[in-house]
Scaffold this active site. Structure first.
Site, short mmCIF file in Angstrom:
data_model
loop_
_atom_site.label_atom_id
_atom_site.label_comp_id
_atom_site.label_asym_id
_atom_site.label_seq_id
_atom_site.Cartn_x
_atom_site.Cartn_y
_atom_site.Cartn_z
N CYS A 149 12.99 -0.15 3.67
CA CYS A 149 14.23 -0.54 4.32
C CYS A 149 15.12 0.67 4.59
O CYS A 149 15.09 1.66 3.86
CB CYS A 149 15.02 -1.48 3.42
SG CYS A 149 14.07 -2.90 2.91
N ARG B 112 10.82 5.03 8.80
CA ARG B 112 10.62 4.64 7.41
C ARG B 112 9.71 3.44 7.28
O ARG B 112 9.18 3.17 6.21
CB ARG B 112 11.98 4.31 6.77
CG ARG B 112 12.89 5.50 6.69
CD ARG B 112 14.30 5.07 6.34
NE ARG B 112 14.39 4.60 4.96
CZ ARG B 112 14.62 5.38 3.91
NH1 ARG B 112 14.76 6.67 4.07
NH2 ARG B 112 14.71 4.88 2.70
N TRP C 213 11.84 -3.92 5.41
CA TRP C 213 10.41 -3.90 5.15
C TRP C 213 10.19 -5.00 4.10
O TRP C 213 10.61 -4.86 2.96
CB TRP C 213 10.00 -2.53 4.61
CG TRP C 213 8.54 -2.31 4.47
CD1 TRP C 213 7.66 -1.92 5.43
CD2 TRP C 213 7.78 -2.43 3.25
NE1 TRP C 213 6.40 -1.79 4.90
CE2 TRP C 213 6.44 -2.10 3.58
CE3 TRP C 213 8.08 -2.79 1.95
CZ2 TRP C 213 5.42 -2.12 2.62
CZ3 TRP C 213 7.06 -2.81 1.00
CH2 TRP C 213 5.75 -2.48 1.35
N ASN D 278 18.65 -2.33 0.02
CA ASN D 278 17.33 -1.70 -0.02
C ASN D 278 16.93 -1.63 -1.49
O ASN D 278 17.73 -1.20 -2.31
CB ASN D 278 17.44 -0.29 0.60
CG ASN D 278 16.17 0.50 0.48
OD1 ASN D 278 15.14 -0.02 0.10
ND2 ASN D 278 16.24 1.78 0.80
N GLY D 279 15.71 -2.07 -1.83
CA GLY D 279 15.27 -2.04 -3.23
C GLY D 279 14.76 -3.41 -3.65
O GLY D 279 14.51 -4.26 -2.79
N GLU E 132 -8.36 12.73 1.51
CA GLU E 132 -7.16 12.80 2.37
C GLU E 132 -7.52 12.46 3.83
O GLU E 132 -6.79 11.74 4.51
CB GLU E 132 -6.53 14.20 2.25
CG GLU E 132 -5.34 14.46 3.15
CD GLU E 132 -4.17 13.50 2.98
OE1 GLU E 132 -4.15 12.71 2.03
OE2 GLU E 132 -3.29 13.53 3.87
N LYS F 57 -5.95 9.39 6.02
CA LYS F 57 -5.33 9.54 7.34
C LYS F 57 -5.97 8.57 8.32
O LYS F 57 -5.29 7.91 9.09
CB LYS F 57 -5.49 10.96 7.90
CG LYS F 57 -4.70 12.06 7.25
CD LYS F 57 -3.23 12.04 7.51
CE LYS F 57 -2.49 11.23 6.51
NZ LYS F 57 -2.06 11.79 5.28
N GLU G 34 -5.01 4.80 7.58
CA GLU G 34 -3.61 4.37 7.73
C GLU G 34 -3.14 4.34 9.18
O GLU G 34 -2.31 3.51 9.53
CB GLU G 34 -2.67 5.17 6.84
CG GLU G 34 -2.53 6.62 7.17
CD GLU G 34 -1.64 7.37 6.18
OE1 GLU G 34 -0.74 6.77 5.59
OE2 GLU G 34 -1.85 8.58 6.03
N HIS H 142 -24.92 7.12 -5.64
CA HIS H 142 -24.66 6.13 -6.69
C HIS H 142 -24.03 4.86 -6.12
O HIS H 142 -23.45 4.08 -6.87
CB HIS H 142 -23.77 6.75 -7.77
CG HIS H 142 -24.38 7.94 -8.43
ND1 HIS H 142 -25.44 7.86 -9.29
CD2 HIS H 142 -24.11 9.26 -8.28
CE1 HIS H 142 -25.79 9.08 -9.68
NE2 HIS H 142 -24.99 9.95 -9.08
N LYS I 191 7.50 5.00 5.20
CA LYS I 191 7.48 6.44 4.96
C LYS I 191 7.91 6.76 3.53
O LYS I 191 7.37 7.65 2.90
CB LYS I 191 8.43 7.12 5.96
CG LYS I 191 8.49 8.64 5.83
CD LYS I 191 7.18 9.27 6.22
CE LYS I 191 7.12 10.74 5.99
NZ LYS I 191 5.73 11.23 5.92
C1 F6R Z 1 -0.01 9.04 3.48
C2 F6R Z 1 1.32 8.96 2.96
C3 F6R Z 1 1.55 8.33 1.65
C4 F6R Z 1 2.51 9.19 0.81
C5 F6R Z 1 2.86 8.48 -0.49
C6 F6R Z 1 3.75 9.33 -1.37
O1 F6R Z 1 -0.04 9.68 4.70
O2 F6R Z 1 2.26 9.41 3.58
O3 F6R Z 1 0.35 8.12 0.97
O4 F6R Z 1 1.90 10.41 0.56
O5 F6R Z 1 3.52 7.28 -0.19
O6 F6R Z 1 4.94 9.65 -0.74
P1 F6R Z 1 5.82 10.85 -1.25
O7 F6R Z 1 5.06 12.10 -1.07
O8 F6R Z 1 7.05 10.79 -0.40
O9 F6R Z 1 6.11 10.58 -2.69
#
Ligand code: F6R
Length: 610
Positions: free
Chosen positions: A2, A27, A73, A99-100, A483, A487, A490, A506, A605
């Protein structure tokens, strides 16, 4: 997650709020709402995008110079117009955005229902406005009612409230969710982060937990929950306004991928001194003697930041020779971890607001561990809970898929490893000089990889319709594979898994057939022969292999279907280079599938709920 934006001044609030909410779109959200006050309160809400609500508001010519807006959100209750914020009290005289997560909302809701209050939404947030109204019915004082309500909440919150009962003031409070104040001239703002405020003012007040604020057009008063005024510092934000614009790029993610050379240069500048073989940090917060006392490091983080930590484990152990464990922040606090004052906890977070990472830091602090955070957002909650902080200087990261945060986090971990190794006298000046020289070469090597983007696009064109991808690597490259898979899933919604190549036989090998693209990070290092065997195992089962390989390795071309070459570099730094083609591959795949890469579905985000 949010986003909140509030305005109180002498201009039309709705315009300011819509522009502000657009800046918070990154966000992640599913519905939005705006409330303004012009004598009377008016609310407009929508499921969908900010631009949809903008049309609605324009057609109604929404007036008022005070207002609050929210991007939601969904957590409690589906993304519907009714559940969208702001929420009214029963007399429609008070509105709040939140928010929360209010953990005790059910209990509060039951009590309020018994007292005759009717709920229209399924949200946890709606209890807040009814609590304020319930207290106001007795006290006739909005400040008192606001703080009464806030004190009854358990969980996390950033709350903003306006009311017809006290139209010249806006009330804010926060606990473990970000909320900051922009101090203008004859006007004031509040928002979940600095990005929507910068265009109006650079004067920022960071509200702390258990503080509430009252904004009017020309004053900001902050108090603690005992009602005592707190003198707050006004911090001048130094963020470049261009950092929060897309510029000539179609998406922030692509802009941020291209910013990586610069971000790394910014992260190392004034900290790494090659001639002296030395690394220095400004805010490390723990003195050298204390650091020498540390006998164990626990790295904790989520998502991409966790992957950076897994890469960092290699060189912290190798250079600084200290045992390192890397743990999901969400799991850390629930298994009663054995940590004490000799444990250094490194919390990695781009946003500095991730609820799970924050909770892990709080848990570690209670157990007397020393905490250093690696963070990208100055003044964020995690940095303020830590003993020290190493800021990654990636610049604002807006694309939901983290890119430049990852490579700068690895850079910070690499520098910290050298720093620790030097104070422990494990490496000498010459060795440190050599390691730092290699780091300084990295930005230019990234630029060379970025020039290959057309080739990577061609590869994406070949595979973007496939339903599933497997990513393999060994050692550091295993975590790059994880990683890369993150990417891909997501932003393109293709199922993707990152595995240690050694683990493939395995289980995951059962998945391989001619429809399964397998991305293998197969660099020329000590695992090369082994990973070449793993590639053969995939090929023997008709899998399609895309290799990330070291320039000059002509042999690999005969083993795989497609190759993306990256320049040779130190094994410890290879993750920074090998992840770049994987970021681009995910980006182009998502674009070809018509996905909005900056705002992937269901993602946020900054994940401010546990
Ligand atoms: C993936 C991504 C998330 C963040 C995770 C942690 O692309 O952005 O997996 O890495 O939510 O977020 P931070 O680094 O802000 O604690």
């Amino acid at each position: 997650m949010c986003g909140i934006f509030g305005y109180i001044g002498d201009k039309e609030a709705s315009e300011k709020i819509i522009t502000g909410l657009k800046k918070l779109e990154y966000r992640g959200y599913d519905s939005i709402g705006v409330a303004t006050m012009n004598d009377k309160l008016a609310i407009f809400k929508n499921v969908g995008k900010v631009s949809d609500l903008e049309e609605k508001i324009c057609s109604k010519n929404l007036k008022g110079t005070t207002g609050i807006g929210h991007t939601r959100w969904a957590t409690h209750g589906a993304p519907t117009e009714i559940n969208a914020h702001p929420h009214y009290d029963k007399d429609q005289k008070i509105v709040i955005v939140h928010n929360g997560i209010i953990e005790n909302y059910q209990e509060l809701r039951d009590d309020l229902i018994k007292d005759g209050y009717k709920f229209v939404s399924q949200t946890d947030s709606e209890v807040i406005v009814h609590l304020i109204a319930a207290c106001y019915a007795k006290s006739n004082n909005i400040e008192e009612s606001f703080i009464y309500a806030v004190k009854r909440l358990q969980g996390t919150y950033a709350i903003c409230c306006i009311s017809e009962y006290d139209p010249s003031r806006m009330f804010l409070a926060k606990k473990s969710s970000p909320l900051l104040i922009g101090v203008g001239e004859g006007e004031n703002y509040c928002a979940s982060d600095v990005s929507p405020i910068l265009k109006h003012t650079r004067n920022i007040i960071y509200l702390d937990d258990n503080e509430y604020a009252m904004l009017s057009t020309d004053s900001v008063v902050v108090k603690n929950y005992k009602g005592v005024v707190v003198e707050k510092e006004i911090v001048k934000s130094t963020i470049n306004i261009d950092d929060v614009e897309k510029g000539t790029y179609d998406f922030y993610m692509m802009k941020e991928i291209h910013e990586q050379p610069e971000s790394i240069i910014n992260t190392i500048t004034n900290r790494c001194f090659i001639d002296e073989g030395k690394v220095n940090f400004d805010f490390i917060g723990i003195n050298n003697n204390e650091l020498l006392n540390i006998n164990r490091i626990v790295i904790t983080a989520c998502g991409t930041s966790l992957h950076a930590g897994l890469v960092g484990e290699f060189f912290l152990e190798k250079f600084a020779q200290v045992p390192v464990e890397v743990e999901y922040a969400a799991e850390f606090r629930y298994r009663n971890p054995i940590i004490d004052s000799k444990t250094l906890v490194i919390a990695i977070s781009q946003s500095g607001e991730t609820a799970d990472t924050l909770a892990a830091v709080v848990e570690a602090k209670q157990k007397k561990a020393r905490i250093i955070s690696i963070c990208n957002v100055p003044g964020s909650t995690i940095t303020r809970e830590s003993d020290g902080v190493i800021y990654t200087k990636a610049g604002v990261e807006i694309g939901v898929a983290s890119t430049k945060a990852f490579t700068t986090q690895i850079t910070a971990l690499y520098m910290f490893s050298i720093f620790l190794a030097r104070i422990k006298w494990i490496i000498n000046k010459e060795e440190a000089k050599n390691l730092l020289t290699k780091l300084y070469e990295i930005p230019e090597l990234i630029r060379r990889i970025l020039l290959k983007k057309d080739h990577i696009y061609t590869i994406a064109c070949k595979y973007y319709t496939k339903p599933s991808f497997l990513y393999l690597g060994r050692g550091i490259s295993f975590h790059v594979a994880q990683e890369g898979a993150l990417k891909m899933k997501e932003i393109s919604y293709i199922h993707a898994e990152g595995y240690s190549a050694a683990e493939m036989k395995h289980g995951p090998i059962a998945l391989i057939d001619e429809n399964m693209p397998v991305v293998v990070v197969a660099l020329k290092n000590r695992s090369y022969e082994k990973i070449a065997s793993n590639i053969s195992e995939v090929k023997a089962r008709q899998g399609k292999v895309i290799a990330i390989a070291t320039e000059g390795d002509t042999n690999i071309k005969n083993l795989v279907d497609d190759v993306i070459y990256i320049p040779d570099c130190e094994e410890e730094l290879s993750a920074i280079l090998s992840v770049i083609p994987l970021q681009l591959l995910a980006y182009y795949t998502a674009i070809l599938r018509g996905c909005h890469v900056d705002q992937p579905r269901n993602l946020a985000k900054s994940v401010t709920v546990e």
